[in-house]
Write a protein that holds these residues in place. Structure first.
Motif, PDB file in Angstrom:
ATOM      1  N   ILE A   8    -134.092 -37.402  -0.586  1.00  0.00           N
ATOM      2  CA  ILE A   8    -133.693 -36.678   0.624  1.00  0.00           C
ATOM      3  C   ILE A   8    -133.359 -35.250   0.210  1.00  0.00           C
ATOM      4  CG2 ILE A   8    -132.195 -36.685   2.651  1.00  0.00           C
ATOM      5  CD1 ILE A   8    -131.532 -39.613   2.072  1.00  0.00           C
ATOM      6  N   GLY A   9    -134.202 -34.296   0.619  1.00  0.00           N
ATOM      7  CA  GLY A   9    -133.981 -32.896   0.264  1.00  0.00           C
ATOM      8  C   GLY A   9    -135.100 -32.357  -0.609  1.00  0.00           C
ATOM      9  N   SER A  10    -135.365 -31.055  -0.494  1.00  0.00           N
ATOM     10  CA  SER A  10    -136.566 -30.502  -1.144  1.00  0.00           C
ATOM     11  C   SER A  10    -136.341 -29.136  -1.771  1.00  0.00           C
ATOM     12  CB  SER A  10    -137.682 -30.419  -0.118  1.00  0.00           C
ATOM     13  OG  SER A  10    -137.267 -29.585   0.958  1.00  0.00           O
ATOM     14  N   GLY A  11    -135.125 -28.897  -2.265  1.00  0.00           N
ATOM     15  CA  GLY A  11    -134.895 -27.694  -3.076  1.00  0.00           C
ATOM     16  C   GLY A  11    -135.332 -27.973  -4.510  1.00  0.00           C
ATOM     17  N   PRO A  12    -134.913 -27.148  -5.458  1.00  0.00           N
ATOM     18  CA  PRO A  12    -135.292 -27.367  -6.859  1.00  0.00           C
ATOM     19  C   PRO A  12    -134.916 -28.764  -7.358  1.00  0.00           C
ATOM     20  CG  PRO A  12    -134.232 -25.245  -6.601  1.00  0.00           C
ATOM     21  CD  PRO A  12    -134.110 -25.931  -5.277  1.00  0.00           C
ATOM     22  N   ALA A  13    -133.777 -29.298  -6.892  1.00  0.00           N
ATOM     23  CA  ALA A  13    -133.353 -30.628  -7.352  1.00  0.00           C
ATOM     24  C   ALA A  13    -134.287 -31.706  -6.815  1.00  0.00           C
ATOM     25  CB  ALA A  13    -131.914 -30.904  -6.912  1.00  0.00           C
ATOM     26  N   GLY A  14    -134.480 -31.721  -5.492  1.00  0.00           N
ATOM     27  CA  GLY A  14    -135.280 -32.775  -4.868  1.00  0.00           C
ATOM     28  C   GLY A  14    -136.718 -32.756  -5.351  1.00  0.00           C
ATOM     29  N   LEU A  15    -137.302 -31.564  -5.463  1.00  0.00           N
ATOM     30  CA  LEU A  15    -138.720 -31.508  -5.847  1.00  0.00           C
ATOM     31  C   LEU A  15    -138.922 -31.754  -7.338  1.00  0.00           C
ATOM     32  CD1 LEU A  15    -139.970 -28.663  -3.470  1.00  0.00           C
ATOM     33  CD2 LEU A  15    -140.351 -31.126  -3.259  1.00  0.00           C
ATOM     34  N   THR A  16    -137.929 -31.423  -8.159  1.00  0.00           N
ATOM     35  CA  THR A  16    -138.038 -31.790  -9.580  1.00  0.00           C
ATOM     36  C   THR A  16    -137.917 -33.306  -9.722  1.00  0.00           C
ATOM     37  OG1 THR A  16    -137.081 -29.689 -10.251  1.00  0.00           O
ATOM     38  CG2 THR A  16    -137.087 -31.440 -11.901  1.00  0.00           C
ATOM     39  N   ALA A  17    -136.979 -33.887  -8.980  1.00  0.00           N
ATOM     40  CA  ALA A  17    -136.858 -35.357  -8.994  1.00  0.00           C
ATOM     41  C   ALA A  17    -138.188 -35.966  -8.561  1.00  0.00           C
ATOM     42  CB  ALA A  17    -135.725 -35.800  -8.061  1.00  0.00           C
ATOM     43  N   ALA A  18    -138.838 -35.358  -7.568  1.00  0.00           N
ATOM     44  CA  ALA A  18    -140.116 -35.879  -7.066  1.00  0.00           C
ATOM     45  C   ALA A  18    -141.190 -35.830  -8.154  1.00  0.00           C
ATOM     46  CB  ALA A  18    -140.559 -35.084  -5.839  1.00  0.00           C
ATOM     47  N   THR A  19    -141.245 -34.727  -8.886  1.00  0.00           N
ATOM     48  CA  THR A  19    -142.251 -34.612  -9.951  1.00  0.00           C
ATOM     49  C   THR A  19    -142.027 -35.690 -11.009  1.00  0.00           C
ATOM     50  OG1 THR A  19    -142.575 -32.262  -9.626  1.00  0.00           O
ATOM     51  CG2 THR A  19    -143.117 -33.109 -11.815  1.00  0.00           C
ATOM     52  N   TYR A  20    -140.789 -35.827 -11.453  1.00  0.00           N
ATOM     53  CA  TYR A  20    -140.504 -36.810 -12.502  1.00  0.00           C
ATOM     54  C   TYR A  20    -140.717 -38.245 -11.998  1.00  0.00           C
ATOM     55  CZ  TYR A  20    -139.018 -33.707 -16.211  1.00  0.00           C
ATOM     56  OH  TYR A  20    -139.023 -32.786 -17.219  1.00  0.00           O
ATOM     57  N   ALA A  21    -140.287 -38.505 -10.765  1.00  0.00           N
ATOM     58  CA  ALA A  21    -140.441 -39.870 -10.223  1.00  0.00           C
ATOM     59  C   ALA A  21    -141.927 -40.177 -10.028  1.00  0.00           C
ATOM     60  CB  ALA A  21    -139.685 -40.003  -8.904  1.00  0.00           C
ATOM     61  N   ILE A 106    -132.479 -40.883  -3.909  1.00  0.00           N
ATOM     62  CA  ILE A 106    -131.996 -39.674  -4.597  1.00  0.00           C
ATOM     63  C   ILE A 106    -131.597 -38.662  -3.526  1.00  0.00           C
ATOM     64  CG2 ILE A 106    -132.639 -37.733  -6.082  1.00  0.00           C
ATOM     65  CD1 ILE A 106    -134.463 -39.663  -7.634  1.00  0.00           C
ATOM     66  N   ILE A 107    -130.328 -38.288  -3.538  1.00  0.00           N
ATOM     67  CA  ILE A 107    -129.834 -37.326  -2.543  1.00  0.00           C
ATOM     68  C   ILE A 107    -129.868 -35.928  -3.159  1.00  0.00           C
ATOM     69  CG2 ILE A 107    -127.867 -36.623  -1.128  1.00  0.00           C
ATOM     70  CD1 ILE A 107    -126.944 -39.569  -1.219  1.00  0.00           C
ATOM     71  N   ALA A 108    -130.569 -35.017  -2.477  1.00  0.00           N
ATOM     72  CA  ALA A 108    -130.673 -33.633  -2.960  1.00  0.00           C
ATOM     73  C   ALA A 108    -130.623 -32.704  -1.745  1.00  0.00           C
ATOM     74  CB  ALA A 108    -131.991 -33.465  -3.733  1.00  0.00           C
ATOM     75  N   THR A 109    -129.608 -32.933  -0.914  1.00  0.00           N
ATOM     76  CA  THR A 109    -129.564 -32.229   0.381  1.00  0.00           C
ATOM     77  C   THR A 109    -128.922 -30.850   0.295  1.00  0.00           C
ATOM     78  OG1 THR A 109    -127.594 -33.560   0.815  1.00  0.00           O
ATOM     79  CG2 THR A 109    -129.619 -34.267   1.885  1.00  0.00           C
ATOM     80  N   GLY A 110    -128.428 -30.455  -0.886  1.00  0.00           N
ATOM     81  CA  GLY A 110    -127.974 -29.089  -1.075  1.00  0.00           C
ATOM     82  C   GLY A 110    -126.720 -28.711  -0.301  1.00  0.00           C
ATOM     83  N   ALA A 111    -126.617 -27.431  -0.014  1.00  0.00           N
ATOM     84  CA  ALA A 111    -125.429 -26.898   0.653  1.00  0.00           C
ATOM     85  C   ALA A 111    -125.865 -25.847   1.685  1.00  0.00           C
ATOM     86  CB  ALA A 111    -124.507 -26.280  -0.390  1.00  0.00           C
ATOM     87  N   THR A 112    -124.960 -25.559   2.632  1.00  0.00           N
ATOM     88  CA  THR A 112    -125.274 -24.617   3.717  1.00  0.00           C
ATOM     89  C   THR A 112    -124.262 -23.474   3.723  1.00  0.00           C
ATOM     90  OG1 THR A 112    -126.107 -26.440   5.032  1.00  0.00           O
ATOM     91  CG2 THR A 112    -125.527 -24.465   6.253  1.00  0.00           C
ATOM     92  N   ALA A 113    -124.746 -22.291   4.099  1.00  0.00           N
ATOM     93  CA  ALA A 113    -123.873 -21.110   4.134  1.00  0.00           C
ATOM     94  C   ALA A 113    -122.656 -21.333   5.030  1.00  0.00           C
ATOM     95  CB  ALA A 113    -124.671 -19.913   4.638  1.00  0.00           C
ATOM     96  N   ARG A 114    -121.496 -20.911   4.530  1.00  0.00           N
ATOM     97  CA  ARG A 114    -120.237 -21.059   5.281  1.00  0.00           C
ATOM     98  C   ARG A 114    -120.054 -19.876   6.229  1.00  0.00           C
ATOM     99  NH1 ARG A 114    -116.017 -21.081   1.042  1.00  0.00           N
ATOM    100  NH2 ARG A 114    -116.928 -22.987   0.263  1.00  0.00           N
TER     101      ARG A 114
END
Ligand code: NAP
Length: 310
Positions: A8-21, A106-114
């Motif tokens: 869940i999520g597609s920033g650097p974390a989510g898409l790197t997890a996707a490549t490795y998985a 795998i949760i990679a939903t990131g953060a949002t501007a405050r």
């Protein structure tokens, strides 16, 4: 169909997890969410991502991440997860009324501007008020703008805005910046940027039709309030982790970031992993997010092996 892993999520974390998985043959399904590519898609030059000595534009970098994950078979859907149920196995994920099942998540939903929480800020958002200089800076050619915040984001936004605006003033609530030395130096050496210390933004004047006309500022030492004319306000006061969906299922810290176990991406629930800014309030860099995405895929792979052999 029961998936092995949903990301869940597609920033650097989510898409790197996707490549490795994907390379581990786990056939990951990625739900890209409301901001495909994550926060880097609203950035211009990324100068500190290793391997790009001349820098790269944020959206271009994220396109490369996605292409790489898809090359190994990751399925990337431009869909936004609306509900989860981690109470029983397989885990359930909903996109509106579609249900998906998975052995691991795998949760990679990131953060949002405050935001500051002012009524005027909400009303004038997109009409002279912005939380993204990259998106909206262009509209402030030869104008005067204020940037709120004293961290790296505020410095970066202020510098970037000088490409367009003629006068950029940072409003900071203390007499010392939180930003790193190199970012501070860039601002201090930029003749178009000045800093108003010990100052808070109390209100934003303007209208939806005509945009921002002025700000009301308070001196935090004397308490004096003053009004200053301007054309725009940019907020750069940090981020909030995107964890509302998971609040009932996982341990979160006092700032609502997902707690992960030492040296791993394991959450409080076996089979659920978290990576990137959603579990990192300290480093918050694309490269650290990508690194933790890799860890999450490897942790998920080990977990899947363990449930298959049991
Ligand atoms: P941050 O470091 O948390 O800074 C937030 C800033 O906003 C602080 O100066 C804070 O003031 C101020 N602030 C927070 N709430 C406020 C409020 N209600 N009213 C007024 N001011 C308020 O957030 P960030 O700048 O977004 O950076 C987050 C992380 O990303 C950091 O680790 C940073 O290094 C990283 N980052 C790096 C780069 C880069 O290297 N190129 C670029 C952007 C971000 P106080 O200082 O008084 O708390």
């Amino acid at each position: 169909m029961n998936r092995k892993v949903i990301i869940i999520g597609s920033g650097p974390a989510g898409l790197t997890a996707a490549t490795y998985a994907a390379r581990a043959n786990l056939k990951p399904l990625v739900f890209e969410g409301a901001q495909p590519g994550g926060q880097l898609t609203i950035t211009t030059d990324v100068e500190n991502y290793p391997g790009f000595p001349d820098g790269i534009m944020g959206p271009d970098l994220m396109d490369k991440f996605r292409d790489q994950a898809k090359r190994f078979g990751a399925e990337c859907h431009f869909k936004h997860v609306t509900k989860v149920d981690f109470g029983s196995h397989p885990f359930k994920v909903w996109v509106a009324d579609e249900t998906y099942l998975s052995d691991s998540i795998i949760i990679a939903t990131g953060a949002t501007a405050r935001l500051l929480g002012l009524e005027s800020e909400k009303e004038l958002m997109g009409h002279g008020v912005s939380a993204c200089a990259t998106c909206d800076g262009f509209f402030f050619k030869d104008k005067k703008v204020f940037v709120v915040g004293g961290g790296d984001s505020a410095m970066e936004e202020a510098n970037f805005l000088t490409k367009f605006a003629s006068d950029v003033q940072i409003i900071h609530r203390r007499d010392e910046l939180r930003a790193s030395k190199i970012m501070q130096d860039r601002v201090i050496n930029n003749p178009k940027v000045s800093i108003q210390w010990n100052t808070t933004l109390e209100n934003i004047e303007g209208s939806i039709d005509d945009g921002v006309s002025a700000v009301v500022l308070r001196d935090t030492i004397s308490g004096d309030v003053r009004m200053e004319k301007c054309d725009g306000v940019f907020l750069a006061i940090g981020h909030t982790p995107n964890t509302e969906l998971f609040d009932n299922f996982l341990d979160l810290d006092n700032k609502k970031y997902i707690c992960t176990k030492n040296n791993s991406t394991k959450t409080s629930l076996s089979g659920i992993f978290a990576c990137g800014d959603v579990q990192d309030s300290i480093y918050r860099q694309a490269i650290t997010a990508a690194g933790s995405g890799c860890m999450a895929a490897m942790d998920a792979e080990k977990y899947l092996e363990s449930i298959e052999s049991s």
